[in-house]
Design a protein around this motif. Structure first.
Motif, PDB file in Angstrom:
ATOM      1  N   LEU A 669      46.812   1.180   6.494  1.00 40.48           N
ATOM      2  CA  LEU A 669      47.393   2.318   5.791  1.00 40.48           C
ATOM      3  C   LEU A 669      48.483   2.994   6.608  1.00 40.48           C
ATOM      4  N   VAL A 670      49.377   3.684   5.913  1.00 39.58           N
ATOM      5  CA  VAL A 670      50.449   4.445   6.544  1.00 39.58           C
ATOM      6  C   VAL A 670      50.372   5.884   6.038  1.00 39.58           C
ATOM      7  N   ARG A 671      50.256   6.822   6.962  1.00 35.25           N
ATOM      8  CA  ARG A 671      50.303   8.246   6.617  1.00 35.25           C
ATOM      9  C   ARG A 671      51.655   8.782   7.065  1.00 35.25           C
ATOM     10  N   ARG A 672      52.446   9.236   6.119  1.00 29.69           N
ATOM     11  CA  ARG A 672      53.800   9.687   6.398  1.00 29.69           C
ATOM     12  C   ARG A 672      53.866  11.201   6.237  1.00 29.69           C
ATOM     13  N   GLU A 673      54.553  11.875   7.185  1.00 30.09           N
ATOM     14  CA  GLU A 673      54.667  13.324   7.138  1.00 30.09           C
ATOM     15  C   GLU A 673      56.123  13.715   7.358  1.00 30.09           C
ATOM     16  N   THR A 674      56.603  14.633   6.561  1.00 35.48           N
ATOM     17  CA  THR A 674      57.977  15.097   6.682  1.00 35.48           C
ATOM     18  C   THR A 674      57.998  16.469   7.351  1.00 35.48           C
ATOM     19  N   GLY A 675      59.175  16.849   7.864  1.00 42.93           N
ATOM     20  CA  GLY A 675      59.355  18.177   8.441  1.00 42.93           C
ATOM     21  C   GLY A 675      58.794  18.345   9.833  1.00 42.93           C
ATOM     22  N   VAL A 676      58.334  17.274  10.439  1.00 44.88           N
ATOM     23  CA  VAL A 676      57.819  17.322  11.805  1.00 44.88           C
ATOM     24  C   VAL A 676      58.344  16.109  12.557  1.00 44.88           C
ATOM     25  N   GLY A 677      58.221  16.168  13.881  1.00 39.53           N
ATOM     26  CA  GLY A 677      58.716  15.083  14.700  1.00 39.53           C
ATOM     27  C   GLY A 677      57.699  14.644  15.722  1.00 39.53           C
ATOM     28  N   HIS A 678      58.208  14.163  16.841  1.00 40.02           N
ATOM     29  CA  HIS A 678      57.362  13.557  17.860  1.00 40.02           C
ATOM     30  C   HIS A 678      56.564  14.594  18.641  1.00 40.02           C
ATOM     31  N   GLY A 679      57.136  15.781  18.810  1.00 40.36           N
ATOM     32  CA  GLY A 679      56.533  16.752  19.716  1.00 40.36           C
ATOM     33  C   GLY A 679      55.778  17.860  19.007  1.00 40.36           C
ATOM     34  N   GLY A 680      56.167  19.124  19.319  1.00 38.51           N
ATOM     35  CA  GLY A 680      55.420  20.284  18.866  1.00 38.51           C
ATOM     36  C   GLY A 680      55.367  20.421  17.357  1.00 38.51           C
ATOM     37  N   ARG A 681      54.267  21.016  16.882  1.00 40.69           N
ATOM     38  CA  ARG A 681      54.070  21.256  15.460  1.00 40.69           C
ATOM     39  C   ARG A 681      53.200  22.483  15.297  1.00 40.69           C
ATOM     40  N   SER A 682      53.136  22.996  14.088  1.00 39.91           N
ATOM     41  CA  SER A 682      52.343  24.188  13.830  1.00 39.91           C
ATOM     42  C   SER A 682      50.858  23.876  13.911  1.00 39.91           C
ATOM     43  N   LEU A 683      50.055  24.930  14.088  1.00 41.78           N
ATOM     44  CA  LEU A 683      48.608  24.774  14.194  1.00 41.78           C
ATOM     45  C   LEU A 683      48.026  24.146  12.939  1.00 41.78           C
ATOM     46  N   SER A 684      48.405  24.647  11.771  1.00 39.22           N
ATOM     47  CA  SER A 684      47.811  24.137  10.537  1.00 39.22           C
ATOM     48  C   SER A 684      48.145  22.666  10.320  1.00 39.22           C
ATOM     49  N   ARG A 685      49.358  22.263  10.643  1.00 35.28           N
ATOM     50  CA  ARG A 685      49.720  20.851  10.501  1.00 35.28           C
ATOM     51  C   ARG A 685      48.949  19.995  11.497  1.00 35.28           C
ATOM     52  N   SER A 686      48.749  20.510  12.710  1.00 31.45           N
ATOM     53  CA  SER A 686      47.987  19.761  13.713  1.00 31.45           C
ATOM     54  C   SER A 686      46.557  19.546  13.249  1.00 31.45           C
ATOM     55  N   ILE A 687      45.951  20.592  12.722  1.00 30.60           N
ATOM     56  CA  ILE A 687      44.573  20.471  12.242  1.00 30.60           C
ATOM     57  C   ILE A 687      44.492  19.500  11.068  1.00 30.60           C
ATOM     58  N   ALA A 688      45.420  19.599  10.124  1.00 32.11           N
ATOM     59  CA  ALA A 688      45.394  18.717   8.958  1.00 32.11           C
ATOM     60  C   ALA A 688      45.494  17.252   9.368  1.00 32.11           C
ATOM     61  N   LEU A 689      46.385  16.943  10.307  1.00 35.82           N
ATOM     62  CA  LEU A 689      46.520  15.569  10.779  1.00 35.82           C
ATOM     63  C   LEU A 689      45.239  15.097  11.448  1.00 35.82           C
ATOM     64  N   THR A 690      44.662  15.933  12.310  1.00 36.56           N
ATOM     65  CA  THR A 690      43.448  15.544  13.026  1.00 36.56           C
ATOM     66  C   THR A 690      42.292  15.311  12.066  1.00 36.56           C
ATOM     67  N   VAL A 691      42.151  16.173  11.065  1.00 33.03           N
ATOM     68  CA  VAL A 691      41.086  16.002  10.077  1.00 33.03           C
ATOM     69  C   VAL A 691      41.185  14.632   9.417  1.00 33.03           C
ATOM     70  N   GLU A 692      42.368  14.260   8.989  1.00 27.84           N
ATOM     71  CA  GLU A 692      42.520  12.986   8.294  1.00 27.84           C
ATOM     72  C   GLU A 692      42.284  11.803   9.225  1.00 27.84           C
TER      73      GLU A 692
END
Length: 705
Positions: A669-692
């Motif tokens: 599978l491929v999970r694609r995310e827009t509006g973010v890059g290789h480094g820093g990201r917001s807390l909510s986006r970090s949590i959402a990625l980790t959950v999945e």
């Protein structure tokens, strides 16, 4: 018994493309997926989005591993937030801080008990896609230079604000990615690093050609004076610093990420030329002017684990260096700091040194003249420290940050006068109730006989009295193994959430990293890169052999260079793993240097345009090791469309290749995310990625089943 149906994957046309590269027949059937703007690529990516969404819908919704519960638990585990070590300027102190519910850390200035937020990325961009990349107060603390970027691009734009009023006084200055800022006394000007204008460069070199410039606050950046860099390697990164009294300018340069650093020094009081400190030497060297006016040098020249030397800045060459702290046979020298009488009393009274001994931090005290050991600083536990911070105007205090597997990072203060260590600052949020866990370091023998260490973290009630597992459990094996980066003990919400649910989390300290010094790094780079993968597989085999897990319960996880690591695990040892989480990875090692920042990594991996080095790369390049009919494990590629370091094309190409080649029903599978890059990201986006990611691994390894 009904067989599990094979997943239906989006069609991906195979090109009959085989190139003769230095005598190697190299196939590249999915080259068309390199072009994100191609309509076929976008259609394929959109279909992958739909496939992933359908698979994600099958994840369990109830229990501790349900999305809602896991999101809440990760929020609790991250609820303490973050606080950084202070940067002192007189009685003002500047530091980063994030409350538990804040999306990004903010920069705070404090005077006594009064605090003010100076920079809040969310105030700059309520959408949360702007990140704070760096900041540096002037020597007097009345101005603050800072850099921000948007959408994950890391394309930093530099600004200057007035600390007293919060008003912008300079900027924006673009093309300041990875730029240090070195203020001159008075705050009227600073040295910094900026790329040349793109119109002066070839199209494929816009990310390079940095120079050191002198900028006068309030003047157009176009009038800045070029100070250094012309004629050096176009991939060079630069460091700049100015001594406290403004007399000395030190510039360092490294070509790409090569493990070599050249250093020069210039006397600004005379306008003299740059003089070599260490140039053309195969070693990493850092240099600075101490409060005592001498040139201090931290180097691995003739000391792969590091040493500290001193010289007169008017005679700075390596032949004039006097070693003060010699290389330790086992521990890596990380940082040093000096205490003194403060103000005009600049004679050092104590030297502190932080070391990494098999990833665990130690801090020792020394006579600043002879280097003789005087004692050790008591640390809160067996963990990691970062930074030894002193006041620019001297004194007896040193600050550092400490963390371990169950302790959120906090700031501690060492008082050289009394030898006492006290808690200076804790994160502002509430500490979560943590599960009772055990973290132990184990030793594993790699195929060539090298001892490789790993940290194994598990819930205490799942271990016997000797610390051995009561039964095999779903296990995540995490690694990196490159660029001299060390995976030291530290607090991780991801680890604790997984372990709390009954899993085992393992961090492998592989060759290629910095855990054991520069020799350890070089034993895992270039022609030796396969050692990294062999180390990783050896740790996985050890976990199975010692009853911690089984191949049906073992997952591997890595990102960036760690994505290359698990891509190699996927294609070299598909029998060992049930699941692979491959994030922002490098995977096509024949063409990697043509995209993103790849050309800066040829000293780490090898140059595909060189016949011999192409052979190294083809030996392990995951994209080129896919074999038809292989039962590949469940694999999740996570990619970020704003990534300007590692192009998402790598994941697209390997995903297509494995989807076409695999046998069995394990999802690719491929999970694609827009509006973010290789480094820093917001807390909510970090949590959402980790959950999945955690839910994907739990489903593949049977955790909570």
């Amino acid at each position: 018994m009904t067989a599990t149906p094979l997943p239906t994957y989006p069609p991906a046309h195979r090109l009959d493309l085989v190139e003769d590269l230095h005598g190697h027949a190299v196939a590249d059937p999915y080259r068309w997926l390199e072009d994100a703007a191609d309509a076929r690529t976008e259609a394929w990516s959109s279909a992958q989005d739909e496939l992933y969404a359908a698979h994600r819908a099958t994840y369990r919704a109830d229990g501790a591993l349900g999305a809602e519960a896991l999101t809440g638990r990760l929020g609790e585990l991250l609820g303490a937030g973050f606080v950084g070590t202070p940067a002192w300027r007189g009685e003002r102190r500047f530091f980063s801080r994030r409350a538990g519910d804040q999306e990004h850390a903010v920069v705070v200035v404090a005077e006594g008990d009064t605090e003010r937020v100076l920079i809040d990325p969310v105030a700059l961009d309520p959408a949360g896609t702007t990140t704070l990349d760096a900041w540096q107060p002037s020597k007097e603390g009345h101005l603050l230079a800072y850099q921000v970027s948007s959408g994950g691009t890391e394309e930093s734009v530099l600004h200057v604000l007035d600390v007293a009023t919060g008003e912008l006084v300079d900027g924006p200055i673009d093309r300041a990615r990875y730029s240090p800022v070195a203020w001159l006394p008075g705050g009227e000007a600073f040295y910094y690093v900026r790329r040349l204008p793109p119109e002066q460069l070839p199209d494929d070199e816009h990310q390079y050609h940095r120079r050191v410039w002198l900028h006068r606050v309030g003047t157009p950046a176009e009038t800045d004076v070029e100070v250094f860099g012309d004629g050096l390697d176009h991939t060079s990164y630069y460091g700049v610093s100015v001594s406290r009294d403004g007399r000395w300018l030190i510039v360092s340069a490294s070509a790409g990420t090569a493990p070599r650093t050249d250093v020069w020094i210039a006397d600004l009081s005379t306008g003299g030329p740059f003089v070599e400190v260490a140039v053309g030497i195969d070693a990493e060297t850092g240099a600075w002017i101490g409060r005592d006016g001498r040139l201090w040098v931290h180097t691995n020249l003739d000391a792969p684990r590091g040493r500290l030397a001193v010289a007169d800045p008017t005679a700075p060459g390596a032949e004039h260096w006097t070693t003060v702290l010699a290389e330790d046979p086992e521990a890596v020298l990380e940082d040093v700091a000096f205490t003194d009488g403060g103000a005009d009393d600049t004679t050092p009274t104590l030297l502190l040194a932080s070391w990494r001994r098999h990833t665990v931090s130690e801090v020792t005290t020394h006579d600043p003249a002879s280097g003789a050991v005087l004692g050790a600083v008591a640390l809160p536990g067996l963990g990691s420290i970062s930074g030894l911070v002193t006041r620019p105007d001297g004194g007896a205090d040193v600050w550092f940050s400490y963390t371990d597997h169950t302790s959120v990072p906090s700031v501690h203060r060492f008082d050289a006068a009394s030898g006492a260590v006290t808690l200076w600052a804790s994160p502002p949020g509430a500490l979560a109730d943590l599960p009772s866990v055990v973290a132990r370091q184990v030793e594993v023998t790699s195929p060539d006989g090298t001892t490789v260490r790993a940290f194994v973290v598990a819930r205490a009630d799942l271990l016997d009295a000797s610390g051995a597992p009561l039964a095999p459990a779903p296990t995540i094996l995490y690694g990196y193994g490159g660029f001299q980066i060390s995976l030291d003990p530290g607090y991780s919400a991801t680890t604790l959430a997984w372990v709390e649910a009954g899993g085992v989390y393992v961090v492998a300290n592989l060759r290629g990293g910095g855990e054991e010094g520069e020799d350890w790094h070089r034993d895992g780079m270039r022609a030796n890169k396969q050692n990294v993968f062999d180390d990783f597989h050896a740790v996985g085999d050890w976990l199975v052999a010692h009853g911690w897990t089984t191949p049906a319960q073992l997952a591997c996880w890595g990102g960036s260079n760690g994505g290359l690591l698990v891509g190699a695990a996927l294609t070299q040892r598909p029998d060992l793993f049930a699941a692979v989480v491959c994030s922002a990875p490098l995977l096509d090692m024949v063409r990697y240097q043509r995209f993103g920042l790849g050309v800066t990594w040829t000293e780490e991996y090898g140059d595909a345009d060189d016949p011999t080095e192409l052979g190294w790369l083809l030996g392990y390049s995951p994209y080129h090791r896919v074999v038809d009919g292989t039962a590949y494990p469940s694999t999740l590629f996570t990619v970020f469309e704003g990534d300007t370091r590692v192009d998402p094309l790598h994941a697209r190409k390997l995903a297509a290749a494995v989807q076409a080649a695999r046998s069995g029903a394990a999802p690719i599978l491929v999970r694609r995310e827009t509006g973010v890059g290789h480094g820093g990201r917001s807390l909510s986006r970090s949590i959402a990625l980790t959950v999945e990611q955690l839910q994907f691994v739990a489903a593949a390894t049977g955790l909570g089943a």
